[in-house]
Scaffold this motif. Structure first.
Motif, PDB file in Angstrom:
ATOM      1  N   HIS A  69       0.842  -1.204   0.000  1.00 30.67           N
ATOM      2  CA  HIS A  69       0.000   0.000   0.000  1.00 30.67           C
ATOM      3  C   HIS A  69       0.872   1.248   0.000  1.00 30.67           C
ATOM      4  CE1 HIS A  69      -4.018  -1.546   0.388  1.00 30.67           C
ATOM      5  NE2 HIS A  69      -3.603  -2.415   1.289  1.00 30.67           N
ATOM      6  N   SER A  70       0.391   2.285  -0.664  1.00 29.41           N
ATOM      7  CA  SER A  70       1.010   3.600  -0.545  1.00 29.41           C
ATOM      8  C   SER A  70      -0.064   4.470   0.098  1.00 29.41           C
ATOM      9  CB  SER A  70       1.410   4.123  -1.924  1.00 29.41           C
ATOM     10  OG  SER A  70       1.831   5.449  -1.805  1.00 29.41           O
ATOM     11  N   THR A  71      -0.063   4.483   1.428  1.00 28.65           N
ATOM     12  CA  THR A  71      -1.205   5.092   2.143  1.00 28.65           C
ATOM     13  C   THR A  71      -1.382   6.567   1.805  1.00 28.65           C
ATOM     14  OG1 THR A  71       0.255   4.413   3.968  1.00 28.65           O
ATOM     15  CG2 THR A  71      -2.034   3.962   4.244  1.00 28.65           C
ATOM     16  N   GLU A  72      -0.257   7.282   1.720  1.00 30.49           N
ATOM     17  CA  GLU A  72      -0.353   8.718   1.438  1.00 30.49           C
ATOM     18  C   GLU A  72      -0.992   8.949   0.066  1.00 30.49           C
ATOM     19  OE1 GLU A  72       3.388  10.651   1.975  1.00 30.49           O
ATOM     20  OE2 GLU A  72       2.594  12.563   1.273  1.00 30.49           O
ATOM     21  N   LEU A  73      -0.505   8.191  -0.925  1.00 30.44           N
ATOM     22  CA  LEU A  73      -1.034   8.321  -2.288  1.00 30.44           C
ATOM     23  C   LEU A  73      -2.516   7.953  -2.327  1.00 30.44           C
ATOM     24  CD1 LEU A  73      -0.508   8.628  -5.399  1.00 30.44           C
ATOM     25  CD2 LEU A  73       0.010   6.189  -5.405  1.00 30.44           C
ATOM     26  N   GLU A  74      -2.861   6.838  -1.698  1.00 30.35           N
ATOM     27  CA  GLU A  74      -4.257   6.385  -1.730  1.00 30.35           C
ATOM     28  C   GLU A  74      -5.187   7.398  -1.050  1.00 30.35           C
ATOM     29  OE1 GLU A  74      -4.652   2.113  -0.668  1.00 30.35           O
ATOM     30  OE2 GLU A  74      -2.618   1.928  -1.417  1.00 30.35           O
ATOM     31  N   THR A  75      -4.724   7.968   0.075  1.00 28.56           N
ATOM     32  CA  THR A  75      -5.541   8.968   0.776  1.00 28.56           C
ATOM     33  C   THR A  75      -5.753  10.189  -0.120  1.00 28.56           C
ATOM     34  OG1 THR A  75      -4.487   8.226   2.806  1.00 28.56           O
ATOM     35  CG2 THR A  75      -5.712  10.291   2.943  1.00 28.56           C
ATOM     36  N   LEU A  76      -4.668  10.617  -0.758  1.00 27.81           N
ATOM     37  CA  LEU A  76      -4.739  11.797  -1.622  1.00 27.81           C
ATOM     38  C   LEU A  76      -5.680  11.567  -2.816  1.00 27.81           C
ATOM     39  CD1 LEU A  76      -2.793  14.340  -1.175  1.00 27.81           C
ATOM     40  CD2 LEU A  76      -2.006  13.734  -3.468  1.00 27.81           C
ATOM     41  N   LEU A  77      -5.574  10.386  -3.424  1.00 23.86           N
ATOM     42  CA  LEU A  77      -6.429  10.074  -4.570  1.00 23.86           C
ATOM     43  C   LEU A  77      -7.895  10.026  -4.140  1.00 23.86           C
ATOM     44  CD1 LEU A  77      -4.291   7.272  -6.317  1.00 23.86           C
ATOM     45  CD2 LEU A  77      -4.608   9.625  -7.091  1.00 23.86           C
ATOM     46  N   HIS A  78      -8.122   9.524  -2.920  1.00 24.80           N
ATOM     47  CA  HIS A  78      -9.479   9.461  -2.375  1.00 24.80           C
ATOM     48  C   HIS A  78     -10.030  10.873  -2.162  1.00 24.80           C
ATOM     49  CE1 HIS A  78     -12.859   7.881  -0.211  1.00 24.80           C
ATOM     50  NE2 HIS A  78     -12.591   8.691   0.808  1.00 24.80           N
ATOM     51  N   ILE A  79      -9.223  11.731  -1.525  1.00 23.23           N
ATOM     52  CA  ILE A  79      -9.657  13.118  -1.235  1.00 23.23           C
ATOM     53  C   ILE A  79      -9.954  13.856  -2.542  1.00 23.23           C
ATOM     54  CG2 ILE A  79      -8.833  15.368  -0.366  1.00 23.23           C
ATOM     55  CD1 ILE A  79      -7.266  13.718   1.785  1.00 23.23           C
ATOM     56  N   LYS A  80      -9.126  13.610  -3.562  1.00 24.66           N
ATOM     57  CA  LYS A  80      -9.296  14.322  -4.839  1.00 24.66           C
ATOM     58  C   LYS A  80     -10.290  13.620  -5.770  1.00 24.66           C
ATOM     59  CE  LYS A  80      -5.058  16.863  -4.912  1.00 24.66           C
ATOM     60  NZ  LYS A  80      -4.095  17.544  -5.722  1.00 24.66           N
TER      61      LYS A  80
END
Ligand code: UTP
Length: 284
Positions: A69-80
Motif C-alpha cells: 500500500h502507498s497510504t499517502e497516495l491512496e488517501t490523496l487520490l481518495h480526497i481528490k
C-alpha cells in the motif's frame, strides 16, 4: 496436482539497459503505464498462482514498495476523487502474506536466483516467470499449467537460427499439438552448434528435484549458474516438455524489444491506438 507457487527472479543487474537500470530495477521499467513485473504477476494470477516469491537483490526495494500500500497516495487520490487511479493502485494488491521476498545476495545467474527460493518453495512443483520476457496475447503460463501433467516444462518458440547464441535451445523430440518432447537443452549455443532453432522463453514449471541439482551446479555460460544446465540434468528422470505458447514474446531486457513492446501494447489500448497510429503515419 495444481501449481500454486511462482518464483520471480528479479536479482539481475540489467546491464544491457544502463544507465536506466543503475538505480531502477529493470523489472520496474514500464510498458505503457505498467511495470514489467506487474505484467508477470498478473499472468501468474491468471494461471491460478496463489503464492508469489520474488528473488531480489540490492537496489530492488522499488519492487517491494510497488506491491505494498502507498497510504499517502491512496488517501490523496481518495480526497481528490480520482477514483480510476485509486482503483488502479488498489486492485493490483495481493492478499496479505501471499508475497515473499528472498535476497539473492550476489547476481550469480538465473540458476542461482531460482535456488535461493528453495526453502520457500519446499517440496512441490513451482512455476518461474522472467518479467523481462513480456508476452502479448494469451497468458503463456496459464496455457502451460493447463497442459502440464507432471514433470518439467519450458515455454518455447522458434527463433532465427542465426540468433541461437542469445537463448537456451532445446533438442526437440516428438510433438503432440503444442507440446514438444525435450531431449536436450543447451544455453546460448553458437548457430553451428545449436541442436535446433527452438528457444526457451522465460516461463518454466519445474520439479523440486531441480533445487537439489542446482545446489551442486557449477558455473556455465557467461560464468553464471544457469538454470538451463540444471534442467538438462533432469532429462530422463521425469517427463520434460516444451510448450509452444500462442502469444507474442518481447525481450524487454533489450532496448529494441522494449521499444517494440511499448508500441505493440499501446496499439492494444483504446485510448492510445488511434493517436499513435496517426502519429506513426505522419512521422514515417
Ligand atoms: P538476464 O539474463 O536478462 O540478466 O536475466 P540481467 O542481469 O537481468 O540483465 P543483463 O543481461 O545484464 O542486461 C534474466 C532474468 O533473470 C534474473 C533477471 O533479473 C531477469 O529477470 N536474474 C538474472 C536474477 O534474478 N539473478 C541473476 O543473477 C541473473
Amino acid at each position: 496436482m495444481k501449481i500454486r507457487k511462482a518464483i520471480f527472479p528479479v536479482g539481475g543487474l540489467g546491464t544491457r539497459f544502463l544507465p536506466a537500470t543503475k538505480a531502477l530495477p529493470k523489472e520496474m521499467l514500464p510498458v505503457v503505464d505498467k511495470p514489467l513485473i506487474q505484467y508477470a504477476v498478473e499472468e501468474a494470477a491468471e494461471a491460478g498462482i496463489e503464492e508469489y516469491i520474488f528473488v531480489t537483490g540490492r537496489n530492488k526495494s522499488a519492487i517491494e514498495d510497488h506491491f505494498d500500500h502507498s497510504t499517502e497516495l491512496e488517501t490523496l487520490l481518495h480526497i481528490k476523487s480520482k477514483s480510476e487511479a485509486l482503483l488502479a493502485v488498489q486492485e493490483m494488491m495481493k492478499p496479505p502474506g501471499s508475497i515473499s521476498y528472498v535476497r539473492q545476495q550476489e547476481p550469480a545467474g538465473l540458476g542461482h536466483a531460482v535456488w535461493c527460493a528453495r526453502n520457500i518453495v519446499a517440496n512441490e512443483p513451482v512455476s518461474i516467470l522472467l518479467a523481462d520476457d513480456l508476452i502479448l496475447g494469451k497468458p503463456a503460463l496459464k496455457e502451460m499449467c493447463e497442459a502440464w501433467k507432471g514433470g518439467n516444462m519450458v515455454a518455447t518458440m522458434k527463433v532465427d537460427p542465426e540468433k541461437t547464441a542469445s537463448y537456451g535451445i532445446i533438442t526437440p523430440g516428438k510433438t503432440f499439438g503444442n507440446l514438444v518432447e525435450v531431449h536436450g537443452l543447451v544455453e546460448k549455443p553458437k548457430p553451428k552448434d545449436a541442436p535446433s532453432a527452438i528457444a526457451i522463453v522465460g516461463r518454466y514449471i519445474i520439479q523440486p528435484s531441480v533445487f537439489t541439482t542446482l545446489s551442486t551446479q557449477s558455473k556455465g555460460a557467461g560464468g553464471e549458474i544457469q538454470l538451463t544446465d540444471a534442467l538438462s540434468e533432469e532429462i530422463g528422470k521425469a517427463p520434460f516438455f516444451g510448450y509452444h505458447f500462442s502469444g507474442k514474446r518481447f525481450d524487454c531486457g533489450s532496448k529494441l524489444g522494449f521499444v517494440q513492446a511499448n508500441i505493440a501494447f499501446a496499439l492494444q489500448r483504446d485510448d492510445l491506438k488511434r493517436p499513435l497510429q496517426n502519429w506513426i503515419k505522419n512521422q514515417f
